[in-house]
Motif scaffolding. Sequence first.
Motif, short mmCIF file in Angstrom:
data_model
loop_
_atom_site.label_atom_id
_atom_site.label_comp_id
_atom_site.label_asym_id
_atom_site.label_seq_id
_atom_site.Cartn_x
_atom_site.Cartn_y
_atom_site.Cartn_z
N GLY A 75 0.79 -1.23 0.00
CA GLY A 75 0.00 0.00 0.00
C GLY A 75 0.82 1.28 0.00
O GLY A 75 0.28 2.35 -0.17
N LEU A 76 2.15 1.17 0.19
CA LEU A 76 3.03 2.33 0.16
C LEU A 76 3.49 2.54 -1.28
O LEU A 76 4.19 1.71 -1.83
N PHE A 77 3.05 3.63 -1.89
CA PHE A 77 3.40 3.95 -3.26
C PHE A 77 4.34 5.15 -3.26
O PHE A 77 4.47 5.85 -2.27
N ALA A 78 4.96 5.40 -4.41
CA ALA A 78 5.83 6.56 -4.59
C ALA A 78 5.29 7.43 -5.71
O ALA A 78 4.79 6.92 -6.72
N ARG A 104 9.35 9.01 -2.82
CA ARG A 104 9.49 9.80 -4.03
C ARG A 104 9.93 8.89 -5.18
O ARG A 104 10.78 8.03 -5.00
N GLY A 105 9.38 9.10 -6.34
CA GLY A 105 9.74 8.33 -7.51
C GLY A 105 8.50 8.05 -8.34
O GLY A 105 7.41 8.42 -7.92
N PRO A 106 8.62 7.44 -9.45
CA PRO A 106 9.89 7.11 -10.11
C PRO A 106 10.64 8.38 -10.54
O PRO A 106 10.02 9.40 -10.77
N GLY A 107 11.94 8.23 -10.65
CA GLY A 107 12.78 9.36 -11.03
C GLY A 107 12.77 9.57 -12.54
O GLY A 107 11.84 10.14 -13.09
N ILE A 108 13.80 9.10 -13.21
CA ILE A 108 13.93 9.28 -14.65
C ILE A 108 12.73 8.74 -15.43
O ILE A 108 12.27 9.40 -16.37
N PRO A 109 12.13 7.59 -15.07
CA PRO A 109 10.96 7.12 -15.83
C PRO A 109 9.79 8.11 -15.84
O PRO A 109 8.98 8.09 -16.77
N SER A 110 9.71 8.98 -14.84
CA SER A 110 8.60 9.94 -14.83
C SER A 110 8.71 10.94 -15.99
O SER A 110 7.70 11.49 -16.42
#
Length: 186
Positions: A75-78, A104-110
């Motif tokens: 249940g913990l999402f970023a 926090r994330g996704p980083g580069i994929p965002s």
Amino acid sequence: MACSAAGATLALSTVFCAGAVAAHAQKLPPPGVSTRIVPPMLLKGSTKASYFWDDASGRAGDTGLPAIGKPMQKGLFASPSWPLGTEGFIVYKDKEAPFFIGDRGPGIPSDNGVMLDIDAKTFAELTGGTFNSTTLMVQGFDSGHIEVSYIITKWGEGPGTKNHPVPFSDGAWRRVDNNPAPAPAS
């Protein structure tokens, strides 16, 4: 008064109980209508999602414990931009899963439209895969990304945008947003 009685009070008891059952039945929804309490919808949309499992083991791209200060859990999402503590649920095909933003994330994929990181256990349940606790990967599902719908029911406090997600590189995760998006019409 119980719904079963003996002797002289039987008639009164039967009338009372029938009335109570009828009154209760009037409060029940019709068959097939959900009785689930739905919190207010603050934002809805859709995005591409990936998965992660950050337990500070250093395996499979693990970057350490989640930013919210809680251990990694189902249940913990970023999110690259929503405030930590934001709550809601996602829908994938016919399955629904609640979440809170804890990292926090996704980083580069965002930067390529992947705006949500789902915990690997929930991702496995949604896709019919299996979470491998040794590799921290989801097995039995060929893609690392799925298209999900999201509904925000509570905004977290602190920095982050209270609107549709934006890439991590935008830096919205470090700015306080005092002007949330208007809630969608029901």
